[in-house]
Write a protein that holds these residues in place. Structure first.
Motif, PDB file in Angstrom:
ATOM      1  N   PHE A 101      -2.035   5.851  25.313  1.00 26.64           N
ATOM      2  CA  PHE A 101      -1.355   5.095  24.457  1.00 26.64           C
ATOM      3  C   PHE A 101      -0.875   5.550  22.913  1.00 26.64           C
ATOM      4  O   PHE A 101      -1.214   5.390  21.963  1.00 26.64           O
ATOM      5  CB  PHE A 101      -2.576   3.898  23.975  1.00 26.64           C
ATOM      6  N   ARG A 103       1.327   6.209  20.499  1.00 22.37           N
ATOM      7  CA  ARG A 103       2.332   5.316  19.892  1.00 22.37           C
ATOM      8  C   ARG A 103       3.580   6.054  19.284  1.00 22.37           C
ATOM      9  O   ARG A 103       4.828   5.764  19.372  1.00 22.37           O
ATOM     10  CB  ARG A 103       2.068   4.430  19.077  1.00 22.37           C
ATOM     11  N   SER A 131       3.465   7.376  27.350  1.00 19.82           N
ATOM     12  CA  SER A 131       4.531   6.600  27.802  1.00 19.82           C
ATOM     13  C   SER A 131       6.028   7.017  27.216  1.00 19.82           C
ATOM     14  O   SER A 131       5.968   7.812  26.206  1.00 19.82           O
ATOM     15  CB  SER A 131       4.479   5.110  27.483  1.00 19.82           C
ATOM     16  N   LYS A 133       7.946   5.353  25.969  1.00 14.27           N
ATOM     17  CA  LYS A 133       8.185   4.373  25.067  1.00 14.27           C
ATOM     18  C   LYS A 133       7.863   4.948  23.734  1.00 14.27           C
ATOM     19  O   LYS A 133       8.199   4.341  22.611  1.00 14.27           O
ATOM     20  CB  LYS A 133       7.715   3.093  25.288  1.00 14.27           C
TER      21      LYS A 133
END
Lengths: 383, 372
Positions: A101, A103, A131, A133
């Motif tokens: 996770f 970010r 990710s 992202k």
């Protein structure tokens, strides 16, 4: 013999054995079981340099109620590679780290001057856990500082910065947010690109952008906010931002909101000569004005406003383009790709010295503005 | 009615045959296919090679269907003894079964590696494989009917997630990544044809399924449409992946489709990591493929032994397990994939073509009533 074994009465016990094995097989998930309260969920990463070492900072997700404006749950580790530093965490943090996770990844400009960006981010893009992202930002000075500053809403810094980065839709001084996947694509293609720049003083603040070279893959220079506006117009990503112009007659200001913006880079090849047309199309609406004598719904006002805005955008774009071409010699708006796509044969000739070619191409900027709405009033106060 | 103990007098409908063909074709290869093609072409000309390969595959479906329709009520295992004689047909049957074992193990191993990389990091590969293969065996014990029912049940689910994967990525799509088209002529496309046909395999399902159908005369329709759906999904996925991430990036990624799934942005925290859906979908997908091939294998064994019992549908799992555990790394796996691809080309397209030609030249036909 085997057949005999199976046919005898022992078949029942054989079946039991098989059933037991099968039951074990379904315990598959237990190898990877993780207790949620024994995890250290990592939300943000900051990469700095400390003399010759890389300095890695992790932000852990821990609920904390504090009146202070600092977030303290970070660990900082020094080593010569990201992975090595990351594993040094085991000496300090008891819980197992969970990287799924992450970010955002903050990189300090010092680290990026020394080390290539693909080296710094390799471990994050190589593993399938974080990710593609996750956001990437470049911090001026100390990146780990940024992870200790709580946001205005007392959010965790990683959450706060993630939302902050999305605000490029409100202000064209903020470049579009850059994700790990996009960085990876730029690295593969070898194109120059800009990343949001973060400044940490009292609190975190977005300010302009950082330019990363596609050839050296290192930090080149900062890009100031004015140039970012121009780049945003060229990329067609100014939607949602505002544009402020002066009324040519009364010298009073009008502020328009950009409702929709598109841009097109059109290459023209004529023998050996390359030129570009940048065509920008935008729909705007009037948000604020101090022009007193305006009849907002009449043709003359619309026409002058349109022309003023067109001129303004054109000037902004030309200015930042001039800087990109002559000073930074960086093709961040994707001119090279357009040549590659539309004139592949010509591209093969110029791709080895594209930086030089790019700095010399004449660019024509055409802007087309449509005023769609003027709001509740139809007239200025004095008209 | 095929004279197979495994068939238990079961018949499948046209739509079931269609979906089984579809789920046999589009499977594990898609995860790495965009890379293998992009590596070969180095230009955005990726979809043309796939289209050519799918035309070739459609031809193979046609050959397989025509061959089976000449011998109503017989599967591939039975009909080739009529054409080629006892000994050669035994060789062909064994070769086909070896091919099924190879595909089955390659596919299962890929699934295990996939799960290991993305979800279960510390679980040994063997323990991921074991429950998977046991389930395949259990499904096969239910016969063809159980298998096609499962395919029917899961197909809409996998189809929806597949489309969702593509649709949610549409904001990353940039047409410039797919241009220029044909800028280096046909050379890159022919180069990509070296790798594409392996993912076009799956048409061999019609060799077995045709005469299990209630209406075997509709076999060409079922096979053709089923195969086209699968290949259309392939082309769509490969084009989207290249269109969203560009050739340069895709040729560097091990599993471009996984990265493709990772970059989906979905509002709301619930679907923050969309690749979870993708992993679930893909495990189901590969399960269906593995189960289909395993059934074809078991049907062959039951044909050879004329029996249908627990030993027949569970024992071959040992070979498959051993073979799928054999590769030490991705290099060996890639080679195995290649070998089984070439082998499959010969067994599933070459051999049926020869058999069809022989049966046409010598006018060999099965009895229309299905009696031998």
């Amino acid at each position: 013999m085997i057949a005999f074994t199976f046919r005898s009465r022992r078949i029942v016990s054989v079946r039991k054995c098989i059933a037991a094995c099968v039951a074990c097989a379904f315990l598959t998930g237990c190898w990877d079981s993780k207790e949620i309260d024994k995890l250290s969920i990592i939300q943000g990463v900051a990469i700095d340099t400390n003399q010759d070492m890389l300095e890695l900072t992790y932000q852990h997700l821990i609920a904390q109620k504090s009146k202070k404006n600092t977030y303290t749950n970070v660990t900082t580790l020094d080593n010569d590679s990201i992975q090595a530093a990351s594993r040094d965490q085991a000496k300090l943090v008891s819980h197992a780290p969970l990287y799924n996770f992450i970010r955002l990844v903050l990189i300090s400009d010092q680290a990026l001057k020394k080390t290539r960006i693909d080296e710094l981010l390799d471990t994050f893009t190589r593993s399938y856990k974080p990710s593609r992202k996750s956001l990437v930002m470049i911090v001026k000075g100390n990146a780990k500082e940024a992870l200790t500053k709580l946001g205005k809403h007392k959010d965790m810094p990683a959450f706060d910065l993630e939302e902050l980065a999305a605000n490029s839709v409100l202000n064209s001084k903020i470049p579009r947010k850059t994700r790990l996947g996009e960085v990876s694509i730029h690295i593969s293609q070898g194109t120059d690109f800009i990343i949001q720049r973060l400044v940490t003083n009292e609190s975190n603040q977005l300010a302009g952008a950082a330019l990363v070279s596609g050839t050296t893959k290192k930090f080149v220079s900062w890009v100031n906010e004015k140039d970012v506006i121009g780049i945003n117009w060229m990329l067609g990503s100014s939607k949602g931002s505002i544009i402020k112009v002066e009324d040519p007659k009364t010298k009073q200001h009008m502020v328009f909101e950009v409702e929709d913006a598109h841009s097109k880079l059109i290459p023209h090849v004529n023998g050996e000569d390359l030129s570009f047309t940048v065509r920008i199309k935008t729909d705007i609406k009037l948000n604020e004005t101090s022009v007193v004598s305006a009849e907002l719904l009449k043709e003359p006002f619309i026409r002058t406003a349109k022309e003023t805005v067109e001129g303004e955008i054109r000037q902004i774009v030309l200015q930042s383009l001039h800087k990109l071409q002559k000073e930074m010699r960086a093709d961040v708006a994707g001119f090279g790709r357009k040549v590659k796509v539309n004139y592949p044969a010509y591209w093969d000739q110029v791709k080895d010295h594209w930086q030089d070619t790019f700095s010399k191409i004449p660019v024509d900027v055409q802007v087309k503005v449509q005023i769609e709405r003027t709001g509740a009033y139809t007239k200025g106060a004095g008209a | 009615m095929p004279n197979l103990p495994s068939s238990k007098q079961e018949k499948i409908s046209t739509i079931q045959a269609l979906l089984t063909v579809t789920s046999t074709v589009y499977a594990v290869a898609i995860v790495s296919l965009p890379r293998t093609i992009a590596e070969q072409t180095q230009t955005p000309d990726v979809w043309q090679g796939l289209l050519l390969a799918s035309l070739f595959g459609l031809g193979a479906v046609f050959i397989n269907v025509k061959l089976c329709q000449r011998f109503p009520g017989k599967t591939f295992y039975e009909l080739n003894s009529v054409i080629a004689g006892k000994f050669i047909s035994l060789l062909i049957n064994i070769a086909f079964m070896v091919y099924c074992v190879m595909i089955c193990s390659v596919v299962s191993r890929m699934m295990a590696e996939f799960i290991k990389a993305l979800a279960l990091e510390r679980t040994p590969v063997s323990m991921i494989l074991l429950p998977f293969l046991l389930l395949v065996g259990y499904l096969t014990s239910g016969g063809l009917q159980a298998m096609v029912r499962l395919v029917e049940l899961f197909f809409p689910l996998t189809f929806i997630v597949y489309l969702l994967l593509i649709i949610l990525n549409i904001n990353h799509f940039d047409l410039d990544n797919l241009r220029p088209v044909f800028h280096q002529g046909w050379r890159p496309i022919f180069k990509s044809l070296q790798v594409v046909p392996f993912s076009a395999l799956g048409f061999e399902s019609m060799l077995i399924l045709t005469n299990f159908m209630v209406n075997p005369q509709k076999a060409w329709k079922a096979g053709g449409i089923g195969y086209s759906i699968a290949m259309a999904l392939y082309v769509l996925m490969v084009t989207m992946v290249i269109g969203c991430m560009s050739v340069e990036e895709v040729s560097r990624l091990q599993w471009p489709v996984v990265s493709f799934a990772q970059q989906i942005e979905f509002p709301g925290a619930f679907l923050e990591r969309f690749e979870i859906f993708f992993i679930i979908l893909w495990t189901i997908k590969i399960f269906m493929t593995a189960a289909n091939y395993y059934f074809y294998l078991v049907a062959g064994i039951s044909q050879l032994t004329q029996k249908w019992n627990g030993y027949i549908y569970y024992l071959p799992l040992i070979f498959i397990f051993a073979l799928s555990m054999y590769p030490q790394n991705f290099v060996v796996m890639g080679n195995m994939d290649k070998v089984s691809g070439y082998f499959g080309m010969i067994i599933c397209a070459g051999v049926p073509l020869v058999l069809l030609l022989i049966s046409m030249v010598f006018r060999i036909r099965g009895n229309p009533d299905g009696k031998p």
